[in-house]
Design a protein around this motif. Sequence first.
Motif, PDB file in Angstrom:
ATOM      1  N   LEU A 151      11.544  59.280  15.815  1.00  0.00           N
ATOM      2  CA  LEU A 151      11.420  59.968  17.099  1.00  0.00           C
ATOM      3  C   LEU A 151      12.453  59.446  18.094  1.00  0.00           C
ATOM      4  CD1 LEU A 151       7.534  60.154  17.561  1.00  0.00           C
ATOM      5  CD2 LEU A 151       9.115  62.010  17.043  1.00  0.00           C
ATOM      6  N   GLY A 152      12.716  58.147  18.029  1.00  0.00           N
ATOM      7  CA  GLY A 152      13.687  57.568  18.940  1.00  0.00           C
ATOM      8  C   GLY A 152      15.117  57.679  18.431  1.00  0.00           C
ATOM      9  N   PRO A 203      19.969  57.390  19.808  1.00  0.00           N
ATOM     10  CA  PRO A 203      19.052  56.754  20.756  1.00  0.00           C
ATOM     11  C   PRO A 203      19.497  56.985  22.202  1.00  0.00           C
ATOM     12  CG  PRO A 203      19.620  55.239  18.997  1.00  0.00           C
ATOM     13  CD  PRO A 203      20.499  56.429  18.837  1.00  0.00           C
ATOM     14  N   THR A 204      18.559  57.151  23.090  1.00  0.00           N
ATOM     15  CA  THR A 204      18.876  57.393  24.489  1.00  0.00           C
ATOM     16  C   THR A 204      17.821  56.737  25.371  1.00  0.00           C
ATOM     17  OG1 THR A 204      18.593  59.103  26.161  1.00  0.00           O
ATOM     18  CG2 THR A 204      17.867  59.655  23.965  1.00  0.00           C
ATOM     19  N   PRO A 205      18.210  56.300  26.555  1.00  0.00           N
ATOM     20  CA  PRO A 205      17.233  55.715  27.469  1.00  0.00           C
ATOM     21  C   PRO A 205      16.138  56.710  27.855  1.00  0.00           C
ATOM     22  CG  PRO A 205      19.472  55.299  28.229  1.00  0.00           C
ATOM     23  CD  PRO A 205      19.587  56.236  27.077  1.00  0.00           C
ATOM     24  N   LEU A 206      16.374  57.997  27.644  1.00  0.00           N
ATOM     25  CA  LEU A 206      15.353  58.991  27.974  1.00  0.00           C
ATOM     26  C   LEU A 206      14.129  58.862  27.078  1.00  0.00           C
ATOM     27  CD1 LEU A 206      17.443  62.237  28.573  1.00  0.00           C
ATOM     28  CD2 LEU A 206      16.384  60.720  30.257  1.00  0.00           C
ATOM     29  N   ILE A 207      14.366  58.347  25.880  1.00  0.00           N
ATOM     30  CA  ILE A 207      13.253  58.110  24.962  1.00  0.00           C
ATOM     31  C   ILE A 207      13.198  56.613  24.734  1.00  0.00           C
ATOM     32  CG2 ILE A 207      12.294  58.606  22.698  1.00  0.00           C
ATOM     33  CD1 ILE A 207      14.086  61.089  22.622  1.00  0.00           C
ATOM     34  N   SER A 208      12.227  55.958  25.338  1.00  0.00           N
ATOM     35  CA  SER A 208      12.262  54.505  25.382  1.00  0.00           C
ATOM     36  C   SER A 208      11.181  53.914  24.485  1.00  0.00           C
ATOM     37  CB  SER A 208      12.071  54.063  26.832  1.00  0.00           C
ATOM     38  OG  SER A 208      12.276  52.701  26.935  1.00  0.00           O
ATOM     39  N   MET A 257      19.942  37.634  14.319  1.00  0.00           N
ATOM     40  CA  MET A 257      19.416  38.263  15.535  1.00  0.00           C
ATOM     41  C   MET A 257      18.269  39.204  15.171  1.00  0.00           C
ATOM     42  SD  MET A 257      21.777  39.901  18.456  1.00  0.00           S
ATOM     43  CE  MET A 257      21.944  41.539  17.837  1.00  0.00           C
ATOM     44  N   PRO A 258      17.160  39.152  15.913  1.00  0.00           N
ATOM     45  CA  PRO A 258      16.040  40.036  15.593  1.00  0.00           C
ATOM     46  C   PRO A 258      16.485  41.501  15.607  1.00  0.00           C
ATOM     47  CG  PRO A 258      15.445  38.477  17.318  1.00  0.00           C
ATOM     48  CD  PRO A 258      16.903  38.292  17.067  1.00  0.00           C
ATOM     49  N   SER A 259      16.016  42.259  14.619  1.00  0.00           N
ATOM     50  CA  SER A 259      16.466  43.649  14.522  1.00  0.00           C
ATOM     51  C   SER A 259      16.015  44.466  15.732  1.00  0.00           C
ATOM     52  CB  SER A 259      15.943  44.274  13.237  1.00  0.00           C
ATOM     53  OG  SER A 259      14.526  44.281  13.278  1.00  0.00           O
ATOM     54  N   GLU A 260      14.941  44.026  16.367  1.00  0.00           N
ATOM     55  CA  GLU A 260      14.468  44.746  17.557  1.00  0.00           C
ATOM     56  C   GLU A 260      15.514  44.730  18.668  1.00  0.00           C
ATOM     57  OE1 GLU A 260      12.652  42.613  15.867  1.00  0.00           O
ATOM     58  OE2 GLU A 260      10.610  43.369  15.598  1.00  0.00           O
ATOM     59  N   TYR A 261      16.271  43.626  18.737  1.00  0.00           N
ATOM     60  CA  TYR A 261      17.301  43.550  19.780  1.00  0.00           C
ATOM     61  C   TYR A 261      18.318  44.672  19.614  1.00  0.00           C
ATOM     62  CZ  TYR A 261      15.860  39.019  21.658  1.00  0.00           C
ATOM     63  OH  TYR A 261      15.189  38.002  22.274  1.00  0.00           O
ATOM     64  N   ASN A 262      18.642  44.941  18.356  1.00  0.00           N
ATOM     65  CA  ASN A 262      19.584  46.022  18.110  1.00  0.00           C
ATOM     66  C   ASN A 262      19.046  47.347  18.598  1.00  0.00           C
ATOM     67  OD1 ASN A 262      22.036  45.409  16.945  1.00  0.00           O
ATOM     68  ND2 ASN A 262      20.985  44.665  15.118  1.00  0.00           N
ATOM     69  N   GLU A 263      17.777  47.567  18.314  1.00  0.00           N
ATOM     70  CA  GLU A 263      17.188  48.841  18.734  1.00  0.00           C
ATOM     71  C   GLU A 263      17.134  48.951  20.243  1.00  0.00           C
ATOM     72  OE1 GLU A 263      14.634  49.835  14.748  1.00  0.00           O
ATOM     73  OE2 GLU A 263      13.536  49.195  16.516  1.00  0.00           O
ATOM     74  N   GLN A 307      20.549  49.851  21.497  1.00  0.00           N
ATOM     75  CA  GLN A 307      20.822  51.280  21.268  1.00  0.00           C
ATOM     76  C   GLN A 307      20.024  52.130  22.241  1.00  0.00           C
ATOM     77  OE1 GLN A 307      20.144  52.737  17.293  1.00  0.00           O
ATOM     78  NE2 GLN A 307      20.771  50.816  16.400  1.00  0.00           N
ATOM     79  N   ASN A 308      18.771  51.747  22.385  1.00  0.00           N
ATOM     80  CA  ASN A 308      17.868  52.512  23.227  1.00  0.00           C
ATOM     81  C   ASN A 308      18.387  52.600  24.662  1.00  0.00           C
ATOM     82  OD1 ASN A 308      14.220  52.500  23.299  1.00  0.00           O
ATOM     83  ND2 ASN A 308      15.690  53.992  23.996  1.00  0.00           N
ATOM     84  N   LEU A 309      18.899  51.475  25.151  1.00  0.00           N
ATOM     85  CA  LEU A 309      19.370  51.454  26.534  1.00  0.00           C
ATOM     86  C   LEU A 309      20.800  51.961  26.641  1.00  0.00           C
ATOM     87  CD1 LEU A 309      17.888  48.051  27.714  1.00  0.00           C
ATOM     88  CD2 LEU A 309      17.003  50.352  28.069  1.00  0.00           C
ATOM     89  N   ASP A 310      21.362  52.352  25.513  1.00  0.00           N
ATOM     90  CA  ASP A 310      22.689  52.933  25.529  1.00  0.00           C
ATOM     91  C   ASP A 310      23.706  51.973  26.147  1.00  0.00           C
ATOM     92  OD1 ASP A 310      24.257  54.907  24.768  1.00  0.00           O
ATOM     93  OD2 ASP A 310      23.747  56.327  26.342  1.00  0.00           O
ATOM     94  N   MET A 311      23.623  50.701  25.764  1.00  0.00           N
ATOM     95  CA  MET A 311      24.491  49.704  26.377  1.00  0.00           C
ATOM     96  C   MET A 311      25.896  49.800  25.783  1.00  0.00           C
ATOM     97  SD  MET A 311      21.830  46.587  26.190  1.00  0.00           S
ATOM     98  CE  MET A 311      22.274  45.406  27.411  1.00  0.00           C
ATOM     99  N   GLY A 312      26.893  49.572  26.642  1.00  0.00           N
ATOM    100  CA  GLY A 312      28.278  49.570  26.172  1.00  0.00           C
ATOM    101  C   GLY A 312      28.634  48.224  25.562  1.00  0.00           C
ATOM    102  N   PHE A 313      29.831  48.133  25.005  1.00  0.00           N
ATOM    103  CA  PHE A 313      30.283  46.929  24.317  1.00  0.00           C
ATOM    104  C   PHE A 313      30.120  45.666  25.167  1.00  0.00           C
ATOM    105  CE2 PHE A 313      33.802  43.953  23.496  1.00  0.00           C
ATOM    106  CZ  PHE A 313      33.522  43.609  22.187  1.00  0.00           C
ATOM    107  N   PHE A 314      30.649  45.699  26.379  1.00  0.00           N
ATOM    108  CA  PHE A 314      30.644  44.477  27.187  1.00  0.00           C
ATOM    109  C   PHE A 314      29.237  44.078  27.617  1.00  0.00           C
ATOM    110  CE2 PHE A 314      35.095  45.679  27.525  1.00  0.00           C
ATOM    111  CZ  PHE A 314      35.654  44.476  27.137  1.00  0.00           C
TER     112      PHE A 314
END
Lengths: 553, 250
Positions: B47-48, B68-73, A431-437, A440-447
Amino acid sequence: MIAQNALSLGSINGIPFFTITLAVLATSFRVLALIFLSIISGWLLAYGAIKSKIFENVFISLIEIFESVPVITFFPVVLIIFVNRIGGELGVELAADFLVFTAVVWNIWMGEYQAFKTVPKEMVEVANNYNYGFLDTMSLVYVPFSIPRIAANLFPSVSDGFFYITVSEVFSVGFTTYATFGIGTEITSLLAESNYYGILATFIIMGIVIVTIVIALRIFSERAVARYTVDTDTPIMRRGKPRIRQTARFSAVTSLNTLGKLARYNRERRPAPDPEEIFSKKPKNSRWNIVAGMVALAILIYILYESALLVLSVSGSEWSYLFSKTPSLLYGLLLDYIRVITITLISLVLALTLGYYFAYRKRAEKIGIPVIQTLSAYPVPAYFPFVFLAIYPFVDSIFGSYTEEALVLFLGFLATFYYVFYGFWMGVKAMPSEYNEIMQNLDMGFFRKMRYVIIPSTFPYLIAGITSTVNSAWGGLEIGEYWPDIAGHKTLQVHQGLMKTIDVATSTGNIALAAWGSFLFAIIVAVYSILFTRKMMDLAKKKYVAEEGIYST
Amino acid sequence: MEVEDLDFRYENGYKVFQNINLRAEKSKFTAIVGPSGVGKSTLLRLLGAFLKPEKGRVLLHGKPVLRPTPLISMVHQSIVTFPWMTAEENVALSVKTKNLPKDEVKRISSKALEMVGLQGFNDLYPKEMSGGMRQRVAVARSLAADPKILLMDEPFAHLDELTAEGLRQDIYNILFNEESPLETVIMVSHNLTEVIELSDTVFILNGNPATIVAKVDIDLPRPRSPRDPEFDRVLDTLYSYLTIKGGKKA
Ligand SMILES: Nc1ncnc2c1ncn2[C@@H]1O[C@H](COP(=O)(O)OP(=O)(O)O)[C@@H](O)[C@H]1O
Ligand SMILES: [Mg+2]
């Protein structure tokens, strides 16, 4: 026989270490030799396939059919044929080898064919340019190019091989027991003598050998990938971070870098459309075509001839007996399908959970993956009786009258789980590592992660894994649905099931019924899984290719 | 957003940063420039909070950012979309985490697509889109998360010059229109022209291990044109900061 003479020779405290070691080595040798044979024959066949369209079509269709039928259900029939035609110990030995061969060969052949199909045309042009002969073209172009893909298929093939060899070494048809020297036979005789320390020693020795093989395979894969992978051929790693301290130390052996690279090789079951139509226009290839066509025709005629003989040898009254049995055979098949689906679903859920857990915990992963790999190479049929003994009371207290059903499902699960897990794991690694980021960035839960990102990205791998799984689930049922004297005089059996019917028919010497059941089973399972697998694979390739989600120049 | 005395080292022991300090002001477009391989992408990941600093802190409104947080996208250097989802579903992914009703999710995603100029393309799959459109989808996905800070890692690097120019012209307006709650944009780039075209503040990252070697404020009127002599002057300034300091890596 060697076994008897050696027994007294290397025994310590009643444990025949020498014989055990010899048996483990014999079994391992069988598996490895047959894998080797598959690799060599695969190169030739794959070469034939890229040279001749007719041969290619026959070859690929046959692989797809045989791959989807667990050959173990045919074992009684195969055994009888080998024993009758060749006879004696050699016949039994060859029957066991044949069974293992059919368990390991399809994956390897398919991988080699795919590799040959995708050799960059520049490389082929160089070979043509210098007028290389067959041997040079093979050894300088095709064979090296296929090595990484073979490496990718070796782990599953080895565990498949071990799985079947232990069952096929000792086999009863009617009142005759056929045995050939090896670990399966050895365990059976130690069990008969109630030599439990001997059995323990067997498992330890077997463990050492298996771990050695697994480590050797890992080193081989690392080397294969490092050495034979063409740069343009590893788009995934283009995005991977460089691993500077990557060496051949043990930690590197257990590192996952290779897995990610190897993962790519399992992605496509069938290569893209023909890169080179020019080949077939060259006059000298029409010769290949004719030869291949003749060979294919000869094989077909031989099969038809043998089938005709077989059908004619069965009397009219026997046919009507078989037909009258058919509805209940089909009902048994339905029940078995439900079992297979249950096993697959349980494996799937567990693989996803465990795979997810490892994916984000480097340390757990470093230990867990090699452990799972080693366990998976341990032949389930060899150790299941002990699992049975250990957990029976516990399972009984929960499942009551369904205890044996649950245990059979558990056996199927043990035989199966690894493939789903491995498939999923490869997918996660690719899986592309960007997907992981982004997750994380969107703070997605397990499901959410699972539903929107992880399952779709790993879908092609999961399908590949499930395809192998369904096959081993059948193998597990074949063994488990009717297992006389699994522990002492206890017989493990389900209430009803096609595999049980076949097993019982075999052990009572009703070969006609066993063969008829196997035949019905083969047709239905093959048709079903080819349709199903094809559909899912097409869907996976059309829609769920995570690599396409990354756009860069 | 602020970075205080930050050091960073990769697991393999390679020290990327030594003592980074920077501050991105509200309503300002901030750029970080530096040669390839100096650690720009790594800095954005710090930063993220995708990576943890060895020393120092990353602060948002004075509070440390620890995960990481959606606040910093983040918008990635390679354009990232999910091929099994349509444009709208791709964008909706970042709205879904808020547990809103279905039509609200749809409304927000459609609006985000509209903001990036993709109205009417809601049902296309990434495969059916050009690189420029895909990057717009990625930007829309980031915006739909309602971030306060937008991190962009060379967002135009994988686009052809014409497409990049079009998107560059749009992006400033997209990011700083009144409806957007966005406070700050931090973009990483090695393309000085695009940096001068877009930014209010530029930090120059150089050295090995890298640190911030200069901060340049640009207050040219917008829209900016590379033909403007003032533009050239700023370009020279940035260029000189990038070349004075040694220790440059390939
Ligand atoms: N995971 C990693 N492990 C070790 N070194 C890395 C890793 N990722 C990047 N690097 C190194 O860190 C440096 C900075 O990389 P990066 O931040 O991608 O640079 P830029 O974005 O400025 O081109 C490079 O020298 C790169 O080789
Ligand atoms: Mg970068």
